[in-house]
Design an enzyme around this catalytic site. Structure first.
Site, mmCIF file in Angstrom:
data_model
loop_
_atom_site.group_PDB
_atom_site.id
_atom_site.type_symbol
_atom_site.label_atom_id
_atom_site.label_comp_id
_atom_site.label_asym_id
_atom_site.label_seq_id
_atom_site.Cartn_x
_atom_site.Cartn_y
_atom_site.Cartn_z
ATOM 1 C CG HIS A 1 -35.023 -44.880 3.176
ATOM 2 N ND1 HIS A 1 -34.509 -46.077 2.925
ATOM 3 C CD2 HIS A 1 -36.108 -44.102 2.291
ATOM 4 C CE1 HIS A 1 -35.013 -46.249 1.677
ATOM 5 N NE2 HIS A 1 -35.978 -45.270 0.900
ATOM 6 C CG HIS B 1 -30.207 -44.210 -4.555
ATOM 7 N ND1 HIS B 1 -30.012 -45.752 -3.982
ATOM 8 C CD2 HIS B 1 -31.506 -45.375 -5.409
ATOM 9 C CE1 HIS B 1 -31.263 -46.227 -3.457
ATOM 10 N NE2 HIS B 1 -32.539 -45.921 -4.262
ATOM 11 C CG ASP C 1 -33.282 -43.745 -1.639
ATOM 12 O OD1 ASP C 1 -34.072 -43.338 -0.020
ATOM 13 O OD2 ASP C 1 -33.841 -44.595 -1.280
ATOM 14 C CG HIS D 1 -36.411 -46.284 -6.223
ATOM 15 N ND1 HIS D 1 -35.208 -46.223 -6.179
ATOM 16 C CD2 HIS D 1 -35.678 -47.060 -7.814
ATOM 17 C CE1 HIS D 1 -34.721 -47.045 -6.755
ATOM 18 N NE2 HIS D 1 -34.971 -47.368 -7.978
ATOM 19 C CG ASP E 1 -39.334 -45.851 -1.657
ATOM 20 O OD1 ASP E 1 -39.227 -46.147 -2.927
ATOM 21 O OD2 ASP E 1 -38.017 -46.565 -0.577
ATOM 22 C CG HIS E 2 -38.229 -42.405 -2.416
ATOM 23 N ND1 HIS E 2 -37.373 -41.198 -1.261
ATOM 24 C CD2 HIS E 2 -38.227 -42.838 -2.053
ATOM 25 C CE1 HIS E 2 -36.912 -41.888 -1.015
ATOM 26 N NE2 HIS E 2 -37.403 -43.369 -0.984
#
Length: 310
Positions: free
Chosen positions: A271, A142, A213, A65, A67-68
């Site tokens: 997170h 996830h 996540d 993802h 944001d990582h």
């Protein structure tokens, strides 16, 4: 060992926090460091720490993802400008290699060091071993393939008790090195000396678990068993379990329950959803503390020392 939380937000940057990245500085004498995830602007956050890009040794990505991972290409490129010439090992889910290679090809980026990319499926178990550390990976639950990493430091011999060696007639020299490495030696007078007789207590290796996540799951518990430090996502507050699970996340209470069930020593939650300001973190911390007392709600640039047992 020390850990910096370079970004503690979920999904996108907010005015309270940057997106996810965690740095782990390894012990002396090397003092290299490892990076876990690299959300957008991670290299900007690093500038506010003592960490130097040329000492970066390995990067572990939990999942793909944005944001990582959106901060990863720029960070790797900047390492060349920062004098980085030693190899970097990059671990991540299948797809991390074409992601990096495509961006570097399109932008004509050339590195001054070797980047070794390892694409993982999650079935590997132990993915890294050397004289000091072992890293284990397992798949979490996830919306996309997401990993957790368990870093285990090997036990180290205790301090050499030089005065005892001298009392036994052993002067400084090669025999000191042999006994430090765990070998029995023979003194000049013929006495066999066992390492435990002339060394202090062994330094028990530390265990750090960093989860990507995830919803609550068995592998999260497995990786966290007995950890000295557990880094666990807590995207939503307690009572929002249904919403959290819909998007493949945990609540503060669930992160704390995993830490308690695993017998972890310390929990750091990260997170957090953008709905929470920094003023809300105290309440989130209190929710978790009802299940696991030794908990911290991380703020950007929080620095945590990973202490040895005993």
């Amino acid at each position: 060992m020390k850990m910096w939380f370079l970004g503690t937000g979920a999904g996108r940057p907010s005015k309270y926090r940057n997106v996810t990245a965690v740095a782990l500085k390894l012990p002396e004498p090397d003092c290299n460091w490892w990076l876990f995830d690299a959300g957008e602007a991670t290299q900007h956050q690093i500038m506010h720490t003592p960490l130097k890009l040329n000492k970066l040794e390995a990067v572990f990505i939990t999942h793909l993802h944005g944001d990582h991972i959106y901060g990863l290409p720029g960070l790797l490129s900047s390492r060349s400008f920062d004098g980085g010439v030693t190899p970097v090992q990059l671990y991540g889910p299948v797809g991390i290699k074409p992601f990096i290679e495509t961006i570097f090809n399109v932008s004509a980026t050339r590195l001054d060091y070797e980047l070794v990319i390892h694409e993982l499926t999650g079935d590997e178990g132990i993915i890294f071993e050397d004289d000091c550390f072992q890293v284990e990976v397992a798949t979490l639950e996830h919306r996309v393939v997401s990993f957790g990493y368990r870093i285990t430091e090997r036990d180290q011999p205790g301090k050499l008790l030089v005065h005892k060696l001298k009392e036994l007639g052993v002067e400084a020299g090669p025999l000191y090195g042999q006994v430090k490495q765990g070998h029995a030696i023979t003194s000049p007078t013929g006495v066999v000396i066992q390492p435990q007789d002339v060394t202090g207590p062994a330094h028990i290796g530390r265990v750090i678990t960093i989860l990507g996540d995830t919803k609550p799951c068995g592998n999260a518990l497995h990786l966290a068993m007995g950890a000295d430090l557990l880094v666990h996502e807590a995207t939503f507050g307690a009572g929002m379990e249904e919403k959290a699970h819909e998007f493949g996340h945990c609540t503060t209470a669930e992160a704390a329950q995993t830490a308690a069930q695993a017998g972890s020593r310390q929990l750091v939650m990260t997170h957090f959803s953008g709905r929470y300001s920094n003023e809300d973190l105290g309440a989130l911390e209190a929710e978790a503390a009802a299940h696991f007392p030794n908990v911290i709600a991380a703020r950007d640039l929080l620095n945590v020392e990973v202490k040895r047992r005993g």
